[in-house]
Design a protein around this motif. Structure first.
Motif, PDB file in Angstrom:
ATOM      1  N   LEU A  88      -4.463  13.411 -12.030  1.00  0.00           N
ATOM      2  CA  LEU A  88      -3.908  14.238 -13.116  1.00  0.00           C
ATOM      3  C   LEU A  88      -4.954  15.203 -13.652  1.00  0.00           C
ATOM      4  CD1 LEU A  88      -1.895  11.486 -15.016  1.00  0.00           C
ATOM      5  CD2 LEU A  88      -0.926  13.469 -13.828  1.00  0.00           C
ATOM      6  N   LEU A 101      -7.451  -1.684  -1.201  1.00  0.00           N
ATOM      7  CA  LEU A 101      -6.889  -2.784  -0.401  1.00  0.00           C
ATOM      8  C   LEU A 101      -7.942  -3.356   0.549  1.00  0.00           C
ATOM      9  CD1 LEU A 101      -3.280  -1.556   0.491  1.00  0.00           C
ATOM     10  CD2 LEU A 101      -3.904  -3.547  -0.874  1.00  0.00           C
ATOM     11  N   GLY A 125       4.200  -2.308  -5.734  1.00  0.00           N
ATOM     12  CA  GLY A 125       3.289  -2.006  -4.630  1.00  0.00           C
ATOM     13  C   GLY A 125       1.924  -2.633  -4.857  1.00  0.00           C
ATOM     14  N   THR A 126       1.436  -2.531  -6.087  1.00  0.00           N
ATOM     15  CA  THR A 126       0.141  -3.116  -6.431  1.00  0.00           C
ATOM     16  C   THR A 126       0.186  -4.639  -6.301  1.00  0.00           C
ATOM     17  OG1 THR A 126      -0.196  -1.310  -7.982  1.00  0.00           O
ATOM     18  CG2 THR A 126      -1.585  -3.224  -8.275  1.00  0.00           C
ATOM     19  N   LEU A 169       2.734   6.294  -7.033  1.00  0.00           N
ATOM     20  CA  LEU A 169       1.790   7.184  -7.718  1.00  0.00           C
ATOM     21  C   LEU A 169       2.252   8.630  -7.664  1.00  0.00           C
ATOM     22  CD1 LEU A 169      -1.789   5.861  -6.843  1.00  0.00           C
ATOM     23  CD2 LEU A 169      -0.732   6.043  -9.091  1.00  0.00           C
ATOM     24  N   GLN A 170       2.858   9.021  -6.520  1.00  0.00           N
ATOM     25  CA  GLN A 170       3.405  10.378  -6.398  1.00  0.00           C
ATOM     26  C   GLN A 170       4.466  10.631  -7.466  1.00  0.00           C
ATOM     27  OE1 GLN A 170       5.014  12.355  -2.940  1.00  0.00           O
ATOM     28  NE2 GLN A 170       4.309  10.622  -1.721  1.00  0.00           N
ATOM     29  N   LEU A 228       4.949   8.979 -10.290  1.00  0.00           N
ATOM     30  CA  LEU A 228       4.357   8.933 -11.627  1.00  0.00           C
ATOM     31  C   LEU A 228       3.641  10.237 -11.945  1.00  0.00           C
ATOM     32  CD1 LEU A 228       2.677   5.475 -12.321  1.00  0.00           C
ATOM     33  CD2 LEU A 228       4.427   6.649 -13.657  1.00  0.00           C
ATOM     34  N   ARG A 229       2.846  10.694 -10.991  1.00  0.00           N
ATOM     35  CA  ARG A 229       2.070  11.926 -11.177  1.00  0.00           C
ATOM     36  C   ARG A 229       3.004  13.091 -11.500  1.00  0.00           C
ATOM     37  NH1 ARG A 229       0.508  16.118  -7.858  1.00  0.00           N
ATOM     38  NH2 ARG A 229      -1.618  16.918  -8.139  1.00  0.00           N
ATOM     39  N   LEU A 236      -6.994  -3.695  -7.260  1.00  0.00           N
ATOM     40  CA  LEU A 236      -5.996  -2.685  -6.892  1.00  0.00           C
ATOM     41  C   LEU A 236      -5.355  -2.032  -8.122  1.00  0.00           C
ATOM     42  CD1 LEU A 236      -4.589  -1.169  -4.636  1.00  0.00           C
ATOM     43  CD2 LEU A 236      -2.933  -3.010  -4.467  1.00  0.00           C
ATOM     44  N   PHE A 271       5.572  12.937   2.845  1.00  0.00           N
ATOM     45  CA  PHE A 271       6.484  11.901   2.356  1.00  0.00           C
ATOM     46  C   PHE A 271       5.722  10.786   1.639  1.00  0.00           C
ATOM     47  CE2 PHE A 271       9.318   8.197   2.955  1.00  0.00           C
ATOM     48  CZ  PHE A 271      10.496   8.731   2.465  1.00  0.00           C
ATOM     49  N   VAL A 272       4.630  10.326   2.237  1.00  0.00           N
ATOM     50  CA  VAL A 272       3.909   9.175   1.676  1.00  0.00           C
ATOM     51  C   VAL A 272       2.795   9.616   0.728  1.00  0.00           C
ATOM     52  CG1 VAL A 272       2.516   7.125   2.205  1.00  0.00           C
ATOM     53  CG2 VAL A 272       4.419   7.746   3.687  1.00  0.00           C
ATOM     54  N   ILE A 273       2.016  10.601   1.114  1.00  0.00           N
ATOM     55  CA  ILE A 273       0.839  11.008   0.329  1.00  0.00           C
ATOM     56  C   ILE A 273       1.202  12.060  -0.710  1.00  0.00           C
ATOM     57  CG2 ILE A 273      -1.506  11.960   0.461  1.00  0.00           C
ATOM     58  CD1 ILE A 273      -1.186   9.201   1.764  1.00  0.00           C
ATOM     59  N   VAL A 311      -5.733   3.785  -2.999  1.00  0.00           N
ATOM     60  CA  VAL A 311      -4.986   2.573  -2.657  1.00  0.00           C
ATOM     61  C   VAL A 311      -5.548   1.948  -1.386  1.00  0.00           C
ATOM     62  CG1 VAL A 311      -2.740   1.735  -1.839  1.00  0.00           C
ATOM     63  CG2 VAL A 311      -2.851   3.238  -3.830  1.00  0.00           C
ATOM     64  N   GLY A 331       0.820  -1.209   0.000  1.00  0.00           N
ATOM     65  CA  GLY A 331       0.000   0.000   0.000  1.00  0.00           C
ATOM     66  C   GLY A 331       0.850   1.255   0.000  1.00  0.00           C
ATOM     67  N   LEU A 332       1.872   1.267   0.868  1.00  0.00           N
ATOM     68  CA  LEU A 332       2.744   2.445   0.936  1.00  0.00           C
ATOM     69  C   LEU A 332       3.498   2.659  -0.376  1.00  0.00           C
ATOM     70  CD1 LEU A 332       4.275   2.115   4.530  1.00  0.00           C
ATOM     71  CD2 LEU A 332       2.678   3.842   3.734  1.00  0.00           C
ATOM     72  N   ALA A 338       2.661   1.619  -3.401  1.00  0.00           N
ATOM     73  CA  ALA A 338       1.752   2.033  -4.481  1.00  0.00           C
ATOM     74  C   ALA A 338       1.438   3.528  -4.363  1.00  0.00           C
ATOM     75  CB  ALA A 338       0.472   1.205  -4.439  1.00  0.00           C
ATOM     76  N   ALA A 339       1.166   3.996  -3.142  1.00  0.00           N
ATOM     77  CA  ALA A 339       0.880   5.423  -2.940  1.00  0.00           C
ATOM     78  C   ALA A 339       2.114   6.264  -3.268  1.00  0.00           C
ATOM     79  CB  ALA A 339       0.435   5.660  -1.496  1.00  0.00           C
ATOM     80  N   PHE A 340       3.267   5.789  -2.845  1.00  0.00           N
ATOM     81  CA  PHE A 340       4.533   6.475  -3.076  1.00  0.00           C
ATOM     82  C   PHE A 340       4.848   6.507  -4.582  1.00  0.00           C
ATOM     83  CE2 PHE A 340       9.264   6.739  -2.365  1.00  0.00           C
ATOM     84  CZ  PHE A 340       9.242   7.870  -1.596  1.00  0.00           C
ATOM     85  N   THR A 356       4.962   1.550  -8.369  1.00  0.00           N
ATOM     86  CA  THR A 356       3.513   1.342  -8.413  1.00  0.00           C
ATOM     87  C   THR A 356       3.184  -0.118  -8.729  1.00  0.00           C
ATOM     88  OG1 THR A 356       3.296   3.608  -9.223  1.00  0.00           O
ATOM     89  CG2 THR A 356       1.366   2.213  -9.412  1.00  0.00           C
ATOM     90  N   GLY A 411      -4.488   9.529  -4.590  1.00  0.00           N
ATOM     91  CA  GLY A 411      -3.792   8.263  -4.819  1.00  0.00           C
ATOM     92  C   GLY A 411      -3.774   7.398  -3.573  1.00  0.00           C
ATOM     93  N   GLY A 412      -3.372   7.995  -2.449  1.00  0.00           N
ATOM     94  CA  GLY A 412      -3.317   7.253  -1.191  1.00  0.00           C
ATOM     95  C   GLY A 412      -4.677   6.738  -0.773  1.00  0.00           C
ATOM     96  N   LEU A 443      -4.798   7.589 -10.649  1.00  0.00           N
ATOM     97  CA  LEU A 443      -3.776   8.406 -11.306  1.00  0.00           C
ATOM     98  C   LEU A 443      -4.429   9.362 -12.309  1.00  0.00           C
ATOM     99  CD1 LEU A 443      -0.787   9.067 -11.816  1.00  0.00           C
ATOM    100  CD2 LEU A 443      -0.722   7.190 -13.466  1.00  0.00           C
TER     101      LEU A 443
END
Lengths: 270, 68
Positions: B60, B30, A200-201, A80-81, A83-84, B48, B14-16, B26, A73-74, A76-78, A197, B22-23, B56
């Motif tokens: 965007l 899950l 993570g997925t 996505l950042q 990629l975006r 997922l 850091f994460v989001i 996900v 999960g972390l 995939a979220a990371f 991603t 996106g977060g 995404l």
């Protein structure tokens, strides 16, 4: 899973972060003082090594299913950042990360501050600039090393890939004594975003209890699918941006050429 | 309190990062995958990746929408 994809993904991610850290270290070292800069860098590396050594092995005690759920999960979220950000830069909706202009901003900021001594550190500004830069960029490296290494139960390969990436950038940086502006950072960021991603997925779904058709071989489909869809988003946005710019009487900024003044100081760290 | 807040803000960033979509996608995917697998017996491996790619695109679209 083969160790090669693990090595290459961690290596590419760490290379991008190391290039960004090098820009800050060079700005501090060349315009302020190398001794304090190297002290700041060394302390940051010790902190990062401590975090890796402390958290990495501890996470191997966590059951694999739970670890994959959380880490997937972390990641995939990371991912996505990343990629975006890469897609927005590719399509001209966000300025590209330009090491040369980031370096110029850091140099200008470093030259504007007077030297001040604290304990064994003769130039506190150079020390903190190098420490913060290396620590912040390094935290992303540590996160990737720990998550990939622990989930694959191969922390050694992940740590080796990170160490090789840092060594390559350090040696190159020392040789050219300039920010590595020619590294195709955005393309690398896009590739790493796809890999983060995808992995993570893959792990997240496994951790939630799903079984992938074909097992690990599903990654061979998942990675290109995520890459192609992301590329499709990028191309579509780039075209719509170009069409909007053509229709606009005031020309907007071309893809990848946003003036550096538009980027606030400190953005170089990210 | 201020330090705790800045610590939380650092990890959120850091994460989001710049966009929570996106977060959130996900996390929701899950949870839904686990529910489908464990209570309905559906092997929802596809949920997922589909959610991630949709999130995404959503993120965007939001980032590039021109303000009136």
């Amino acid at each position: 899973m083969n160790a090669l994809p693990l090595f290459l993904t961690v290596f590419a991610a760490c290379l991008v972060e190391a290039v960004e850290a090098l820009t800050i270290v060079l700005a501090a070292g060349l315009t302020r003082q190398w001794r304090s800069t190297l002290q700041g860098m060394a302390v940051a590396l010790v902190v990062l090594a401590g975090i890796t050594a402390g958290i990495g092995p501890a996470l191997t005690q966590v059951p694999l299913g739970a670890l994959r759920l959380v880490v997937g999960g972390l990641l995939a979220a990371f991912g996505l950042q990343w990629l975006r950000k890469a897609i927005l830069r590719f399509s001209g909706h966000k300025d590209r990360h330009d090491e040369a202009s980031a370096y110029a901003r850091e140099v200008a900021a470093a030259q504007a501050v007077a030297a001040g001594r604290r304990g064994v550190v003769s130039d506190w500004y150079a020390f903190t600039l190098a420490f913060k830069g290396v620590l912040l960029e390094g935290l992303e490296v540590v996160f990737i090393v720990i998550t990939f290494g622990d989930t694959q139960r191969d922390l050694g390969v992940a740590a080796l890939a990170a160490a090789v990436a840092v060594a390559v950038v350090t040696v190159t940086g020392v040789a050219v004594r300039a920010p590595l502006a020619r590294v195709p950072e955005n393309a690398m960021k896009f590739s790493v975003g796809v890999m983060l991603t995808a992995f993570g997925t893959f792990w997240g779904s496994q951790g939630a209890g799903a079984r992938w058709p074909g097992g690990d071989a599903a990654l061979l489909v998942l990675v290109p699918v995520i890459a192609l869809v992301s590329l499709g988003y990028g191309v579509t946005l780039r075209r719509s941006r170009a069409a909007a710019d053509a229709a606009s009487p005031v020309p907007a900024v071309a893809p990848g050429s946003v003036p550096s003044a538009a980027v606030p100081p400190g953005e170089a760290v990210r | 309190m201020a330090r705790l807040r800045s610590f939380g803000a650092f990890w959120y960033d850091f994460v989001i990062g710049d966009d929570w979509r996106g977060g959130a996608a996900v996390a929701a995917a899950l949870v839904l995958t686990a529910v489908l697998v464990h209570s309905q017996g559906i092997n929802a491996w596809w949920l997922l990746p589909a959610s991630v790619l949709a999130a995404l695109g959503w993120s965007l679209r939001h980032a590039t929408a021109r303000k009136p």
